[in-house]
Motif scaffolding. Structure first.
Motif, PDB file in Angstrom:
ATOM      1  N   VAL A  57      -0.218   4.811   1.427  1.00 28.35           N
ATOM      2  CA  VAL A  57      -1.418   5.507   0.958  1.00 28.35           C
ATOM      3  C   VAL A  57      -2.557   5.464   1.980  1.00 28.35           C
ATOM      4  CG1 VAL A  57      -0.844   5.130  -1.466  1.00 28.35           C
ATOM      5  CG2 VAL A  57      -2.240   3.450  -0.257  1.00 28.35           C
ATOM      6  N   ASP A  58      -2.493   4.560   2.954  1.00 24.83           N
ATOM      7  CA  ASP A  58      -3.529   4.476   3.984  1.00 24.83           C
ATOM      8  C   ASP A  58      -3.228   5.398   5.163  1.00 24.83           C
ATOM      9  OD1 ASP A  58      -5.002   2.595   2.542  1.00 24.83           O
ATOM     10  OD2 ASP A  58      -3.816   0.937   3.364  1.00 24.83           O
ATOM     11  N   SER A  59      -2.019   5.284   5.720  1.00 25.06           N
ATOM     12  CA  SER A  59      -1.658   6.057   6.909  1.00 25.06           C
ATOM     13  C   SER A  59      -1.059   7.420   6.593  1.00 25.06           C
ATOM     14  CB  SER A  59      -0.668   5.264   7.764  1.00 25.06           C
ATOM     15  OG  SER A  59       0.581   5.136   7.088  1.00 25.06           O
ATOM     16  N   GLY A  60      -0.522   7.570   5.368  1.00 22.85           N
ATOM     17  CA  GLY A  60       0.154   8.813   5.026  1.00 22.85           C
ATOM     18  C   GLY A  60       1.588   8.888   5.515  1.00 22.85           C
TER      19      GLY A  60
ATOM     20  N   ARG B 117       0.829  -1.212   0.000  1.00 20.69           N
ATOM     21  CA  ARG B 117       0.000   0.000   0.000  1.00 20.69           C
ATOM     22  C   ARG B 117       0.865   1.263   0.000  1.00 20.69           C
ATOM     23  NH1 ARG B 117      -4.314   0.344  -1.853  1.00 20.69           N
ATOM     24  NH2 ARG B 117      -5.282   1.740  -0.316  1.00 20.69           N
ATOM     25  N   SER B 118       1.919   1.235  -0.813  1.00 19.22           N
ATOM     26  CA  SER B 118       2.882   2.334  -0.808  1.00 19.22           C
ATOM     27  C   SER B 118       3.176   2.798  -2.222  1.00 19.22           C
ATOM     28  CB  SER B 118       4.182   1.903  -0.123  1.00 19.22           C
ATOM     29  OG  SER B 118       3.944   1.529   1.221  1.00 19.22           O
TER      30      SER B 118
END
Length: 561
Positions: free
Chosen positions: A453-456, A432-433
């Motif tokens: 992209v989820d946690s920033g 997810r990066s």
């Protein structure tokens, strides 16, 4: 590690028995040379394979100081030549008569006939020719590239020659005295590097790949009056398969490619799920064999030569199609097979073009691995090609970080590769990066930043080499305006996927298998809409399309009667 010359010398330089020589006589022309005669010279077109009947022939190669080094001395029953003699390429070595010589000269077209007509004997000769080319690659014969190892253009030229299976040598002025001597000899300054010294003695300052190909004899001008039965655009697995099967069935075949043979498959570090290779095989080795096989059957290779456009030939031309190759060069063919594959996708990251070549790579070969030895690298991509590259790089570098936008690899990578990556202690997976920034100077990458992209959350690491395996886009831009139907993603529609009849030259009918919306134009491999992105599938389509081309050519012949 023992060289091919040391470990396989009997196979490289076999001695033929009198009965075998007698079988070869019908393919050769008697020749005589006096002691001291130069039979052929590096950089000049080689006449073909020379079978020595009486006397001795010395094969030598020149070094960068113009000295001569003996490779082998052929006696009675032995033959000269290497893989280039199949196509009439320029010689990579010198041949000189040590004594008076009686010999048989087997010219390229007769050599190919010999390999096909005499299966067992042809196998021995073919193996020798291939091993000699391997030996010349190991020995660094051919052109000499002078420039610093990390220079982007040095890497570009090395990659081009390496992927075309052409022997060459690289000299770095930081470590090689010979490089410094050449720089002084030609009065060069730093800004003029790299240079290439060709076997003819000519040198070029930072040449284009096309100019380098002409200098070493990889390409020659095509006969403008010749009409090929089939022109294949693209020399990846699909294109080479079409060339092998087409040429072996008697079609005159022209193969075009803008860069090298092998396509993306040729850049695979190891292919382990290709039928018949249980221990795996490198993409370069597999595609190199296919390339040699196509030449053996007489397919004509024009690499690097790309097709700029496709159109109907003028009425005066016997071929239906005309391919424009450059401003002043065209080729005519009765049928065209589009196997132009796909172009690598690039990251949409500011400034990435500054690092391409030296620090951003689209394949993982020994050349790139040597640059990265002992370092940490970042690899972006989650498909099989990415997995193969990561496994290979892990054996060469300190750490490989594999970055993907998905939650994992299961949806895009084969299970055996996932298991292998999981078992490697120096491989880390970042899911997810996405890469957000590249930083460096002088064309060399120094740091890479990526974001979850989820946690920033952002991660920045000191990384000098980035490998991109993020898929590809169809290479169909050159077909603009030629009425070949594409799908909504730009891939070529064929047979049942064509919306309507297959038309052209004032008539239409249902499409043949793998035929496009334009009669006589076929598409195979990754460029085809709905294709399975696997090497085996591409090879299968390359074989299948030849039957369809035969049917089309028979249709055309019947229409002319």
């Amino acid at each position: 590690m023992a060289s091919t010359l040391d470990s396989r010398r009997p196979q490289m330089f076999p001695r033929l028995e009198p009965a075998e020589i007698d079988r070869i006589r019908r393919f050769g022309e008697p020749q005589r040379y006096a002691a001291g005669d130069r039979v052929y010279q590096a950089g000049e077109t080689a006449p073909g394979m020379l079978l020595v009947l009486e006397g001795r022939l010395a094969i030598t190669r020149r070094d960068v100081r113009d000295g001569q080094r003996l490779i082998v001395e052929h006696g009675p029953g032995e033959f000269s030549g290497e893989l280039g003699q199949l196509s009439g390429a320029r010689a990579l070595v010198d041949g000189e008569a040590v004594t008076d010589i009686e010999a048989l000269l087997i010219r390229p077209e007769r050599l190919r006939a010999l390999l096909i007509a005499e299966a067992e004997l042809g196998e021995r000769i073919m193996r020798a020719l291939i091993l000699r080319r391997v030996g010349l690659i190991e020995d660094g014969a051919g052109p000499v590239i002078v420039g610093r190892a990390q220079h982007a253009d040095v890497l570009r030229l090395q990659s081009f020659l390496g992927r075309n299976g052409h022997p060459h040598q690289h000299l770095d002025p930081d470590v090689d005295e010979e490089a410094r001597a050449l720089i002084e000899r030609f009065h060069l300054v730093e800004e003029e590097l790299p240079i290439v010294l060709c076997p003819t003695g000519e040198f070029m300052r930072n040449p284009t790949e096309a100019a380098l190909a002409r200098c070493v004899g990889l390409t020659t001008r095509l006969d403008p009056d010749h009409v090929y039965d089939m022109a294949v655009v693209g020399a990846g697995p699909a294109g080479l398969a079409a060339a092998v099967y087409g040429a072996s069935e008697g079609l005159s075949v022209l193969v075009l490619d803008t860069r090298s043979f092998g396509g993306q498959a040729g850049a695979s570090a190891r292919i382990e799920n290709y039928l018949g290779f249980p221990t795996g095989i490198t993409g370069m080795a597999l595609m190199g064999r296919a390339y040699s096989q196509a030449q053996k059957f007489g397919a004509e290779m024009a690499i690097p030569t790309g097709a700029l456009s496709l159109e109907d030939s003028p009425q005066a031309c016997r071929g239906r199609f005309r391919l424009t190759l450059s401003e002043d060069e065209t080729a005519a063919a009765k049928a065209v097979v589009v196997a132009s594959g796909a172009r690598y996708r690039r990251l949409d990251v500011p400034g990435m073009d500054r690092f391409e070549g030296a620090s951003v790579h689209y394949w993982a070969s020994p050349l790139e691995a040597k640059l990265c030895a002992g370092q940490e690298v970042l690899l972006v991509g989650g498909g099989n090609s990415a997995g193969q590259a990561a496994v290979y790089l892990a054996s060469q570098v300190r750490k490989v970080t594999v970055l993907v936008r998905a939650q994992g690899l299961e949806a895009s990578m084969s299970r055996y590769l996932i298991d292998r990556l999981t078992a490697l202690p120096n491989v880390e997976l970042a899911v997810r990066s996405e890469v957000t920034a590249l930083d460096g100077q002088g064309g060399s990458l120094e740091r890479v930043t990526w974001r979850n992209v989820d946690s920033g959350a952002e991660t920045t690491r000191d990384i000098r080499h980035l490998f991109l395996f993020i898929g590809a886009e169809p290479n169909t831009h050159w077909l603009t305006g030629c009425e070949v139907a594409l799908d909504n993603r730009g891939f070529i529609r064929t047979d049942e996927a064509v919306d309507g009849p297959c038309s052209g030259a004032g008539m239409s009918r249902a499409c043949l298998p793998l035929e496009t919306s334009r009669r006589g134009v076929f598409a195979i491999g990754d460029v085809r809409s709905g294709s399975i992105k696997r090497v085996a599938a591409a090879v299968g389509e390359g074989a299948q399309v030849v039957a369809a081309v035969h049917a089309y050519l028979a249709e055309q012949q019947a229409a002319q009667q």
